[in-house]
Write an enzyme that holds these catalytic residues in place. Structure first.
Site, mmCIF file in Angstrom:
data_model
loop_
_atom_site.group_PDB
_atom_site.id
_atom_site.type_symbol
_atom_site.label_atom_id
_atom_site.label_comp_id
_atom_site.label_asym_id
_atom_site.label_seq_id
_atom_site.Cartn_x
_atom_site.Cartn_y
_atom_site.Cartn_z
ATOM 1 C CG ASP A 60 -2.075 0.958 1.105
ATOM 2 O OD1 ASP A 60 -2.101 1.723 0.117
ATOM 3 O OD2 ASP A 60 -2.964 0.937 1.977
ATOM 4 C CG ASP A 105 -3.062 3.596 -3.495
ATOM 5 O OD1 ASP A 105 -4.051 2.955 -3.911
ATOM 6 O OD2 ASP A 105 -3.097 4.288 -2.465
ATOM 7 C CD GLU A 106 -5.316 -1.503 -0.935
ATOM 8 O OE1 GLU A 106 -5.636 -2.231 0.023
ATOM 9 O OE2 GLU A 106 -5.998 -0.519 -1.298
#
Length: 555
Positions: free
Chosen positions: A11, A105-106
């Site tokens: 993350d 983003d993960e």
């Protein structure tokens, strides 16, 4: 569940805000909020400096401004975030063929499937190396969680924030989870948490102690049984490389309710085109067009129309969205509009409706080109060039936008108002740059390309580098629609180059600048000039200090 912690969850830390801080040296270490900057905007991401003040994702921007008025409020630059995300995902795919992206983003990664880790020590080494690689390639940091299950790996990455790594050894799950709030578990939202609170259940340990039967009684069979398993730390979901999207959609919230039916229809057509662009970028087509309308009273209506076959034809989607709009009464005012396509497929079935719509669109385009050519012939070549240049210029200089000035090089918009735009000239690898103010229609100022966050410094030419980098002071907060006279120049304000009145005499309504703020030492703007021209240099002041970033909402 695995007996080795070989499921990794990455993350990125405050991703959007961190990317903006990396791109803008003057914002590093200061509160930054990325999201909708209008009165009805919503926070997408807040930097850790802004979170100290209580600013959180999904919070109304108006509330965030009250909590943290001195933050920099920037419009998102999704093209930058996608570019950085692609680099991160490339690094993840080098570790394993099983990468499950959850957002830009993960992502989850199955390290065991990639053969790069088979125990805790090797998994930790891979995670630490990944964090170093991400920092080297993107200039940003990410937090890593390692565990034997996806749920636990995600919880571990949250515990690792910011910029850390947490590994949960198999067998220690219940001990770790026990004291945590039940809201930590996936799928437990406000409603579920309230139902559990009324039953005296607050922590994960209390959830496990309640037993499956009690949870099923409170929450229903599927939700209760699933929650009990998670409370025990049990999660056997595999990492899935491809997560098939069920629909693709776009929507916009408007600062002022739309009551003009013509304007509403124009916005629906624009959203339909954006939706088709996303549809084609994903290489998909769809059968069902969905229109979403949120009224002034927050009531939300959706209407859908299913086509005879999958399509990615913009004319078909526009026509369907227009017909759906005719079914909805918008006279009271529209707060939000959205257009989506569902029933996705990997192929397009052209039918008579699509062909007719395409022909209609082609005819409209031909007529528009003829009208443009006629206008150019009437106004001459210069008139056509000016019209084309005006069309390329953005309607608003939104805070955070990348720009380039013919003399001062690349920079970004810090704010605009009263017919002027304030630009800070700096680059990711430079020192905090100087602030200059121009008229909004200054021909020397144009939208620019985003600069790379890393690796660009040595290639910067002298002409591109920001001048007078000694001045790092940032103007104080300014109410919407006003500009500080002290941030423009040391000389008198222009007397004839701005049509909408002189700037206010005070840099901030009802107060004085902070002691650290000072006049920027900018060259004075000459009368009848459309941009700042040098009128003499002044030695840099050693007393300049950084103040809070000002952002002026575009009107």
């Amino acid at each position: 569940m695995r007996r080795t912690p070989t499921i990794l969850h990455l993350d990125m830390d405050a991703f959007f805000a961190a990317a903006e801080q990396a791109a803008k040296p003057s914002l590093r270490g200061k509160p930054v909020v990325v999201g909708g900057i209008g009165g009805r905007g919503v926070v997408s991401t807040a930097s850790y400096e802004a979170r100290v003040f209580g600013v959180r994702s999904a919070m109304p921007t108006a509330q965030a401004r009250r909590l943290c008025p001195n933050a920099a409020y920037l419009a998102p630059r999704f093209h930058v975030y996608r570019e950085v995300s692609d680099k991160v995902m490339t690094l993840l795919h080098e570790l394993s063929p099983l990468v499950e992206p959850l957002s830009l983003d993960e992502a989850f990664v199955d390290l065991e499937a990639g053969g790069v880790a088979d125990d805790g020590d090797s998994a930790r080494a891979v995670g630490e190396q990944l964090r170093r690689d991400i920092l080297a390639v993107t200039g940003l940091t990410g937090s890593v969680g390692l565990a034997g299950a996806k749920m636990l790996a995600k919880i571990a990455s949250e515990q690792a924030k910011p910029n850390g790594l947490v590994l949960i050894e198999p067998g220690t799950e219940r001990e770790l989870l026990g004291p945590m709030s039940v809201r930590t578990l996936p799928g437990v939202g406000p409603a579920t948490a309230e139902a559990l609170r009324k039953a005296g259940i607050h922590t994960i340990a209390e959830t496990a102690e309640a037993g499956e039967a009690e949870l099923v009684r409170l929450l229903g069979r599927a939700h209760g049984a699933g929650l009990y398993a998670m409370a025990l730390g049990q999660d056997d979901r595999p990492v899935v490389a491809e997560r098939d999207a069920k629909s693709i959609s776009v929507e916009d919230t408007f600062e002022v309710d739309l009551t003009d039916r013509t304007r509403v229809r124009a916005e629906v057509m624009r959203l339909a085109d954006r939706c088709v662009q996303r549809l084609r970028a994903a290489g998909r087509s769809g059968r069902t067009v969905v229109l979403k309308v949120r009224n002034y009273d927050f009531s939300t209506l959706t209407r859908s129309e299913t086509q005879r076959g999958p399509t990615d034809d913009p004319a078909v989607v526009r026509d369907a969205a227009g017909r759906l709009l005719d079914l909805i009464d918008t006279t009271g005012g529209v707060r939000l509009l959205g257009v989506g396509v569902s029933g996705l497929a990997d192929f397009t079935q052209e039918d008579l409706f699509a062909q007719a719509a395409t022909e209609r669109a082609a005819e409209e385009a031909r007529l528009a080109e003829e009208a443009k050519a006629a206008a150019g012939a009437a106004g001459g070549d210069n008139g056509a060039e000016e019209a084309e240049e005006a069309a390329e210029r953005p309607r608003k200089w939104v805070p955070g936008l990348d720009v380039v000035h013919a003399e001062y090089g690349p920079g970004w918009v810090q704010g605009s108002g009263l017919g002027r735009v304030t630009v800070r000239f700096e680059q990711p690898w430079s020192a905090p740059g100087r602030v200059r103010t121009f008229l909004v229609d200054d021909p020397a100022l144009t939208p620019g390309e985003a600069l790379p966050l890393v690796g660009g410094g040595p290639d910067v030419t002298a002409a591109q580098a920001p001048t007078h980098a000694d001045d790092t002071a940032v103007p104080p907060p300014i109410p919407d629609g006003s500009l500080p006279s002290s941030s423009v120049s040391d000389g008198p304000p222009p007397s004839s180059s701005v049509s909408d009145g002189p700037p206010p005499s005070s840099p901030i309504s009802g107060g004085t600048p902070p002691s650290g703020a000072q006049s920027s030492g900018e060259p004075a703007m000459r009368p009848n000039s459309r941009s700042a021209e040098p009128a003499g240099e002044r030695p840099p002041s050693s007393s300049a200090s950084a103040a809070s970033v000002a952002e002026i909402s575009s009107r």
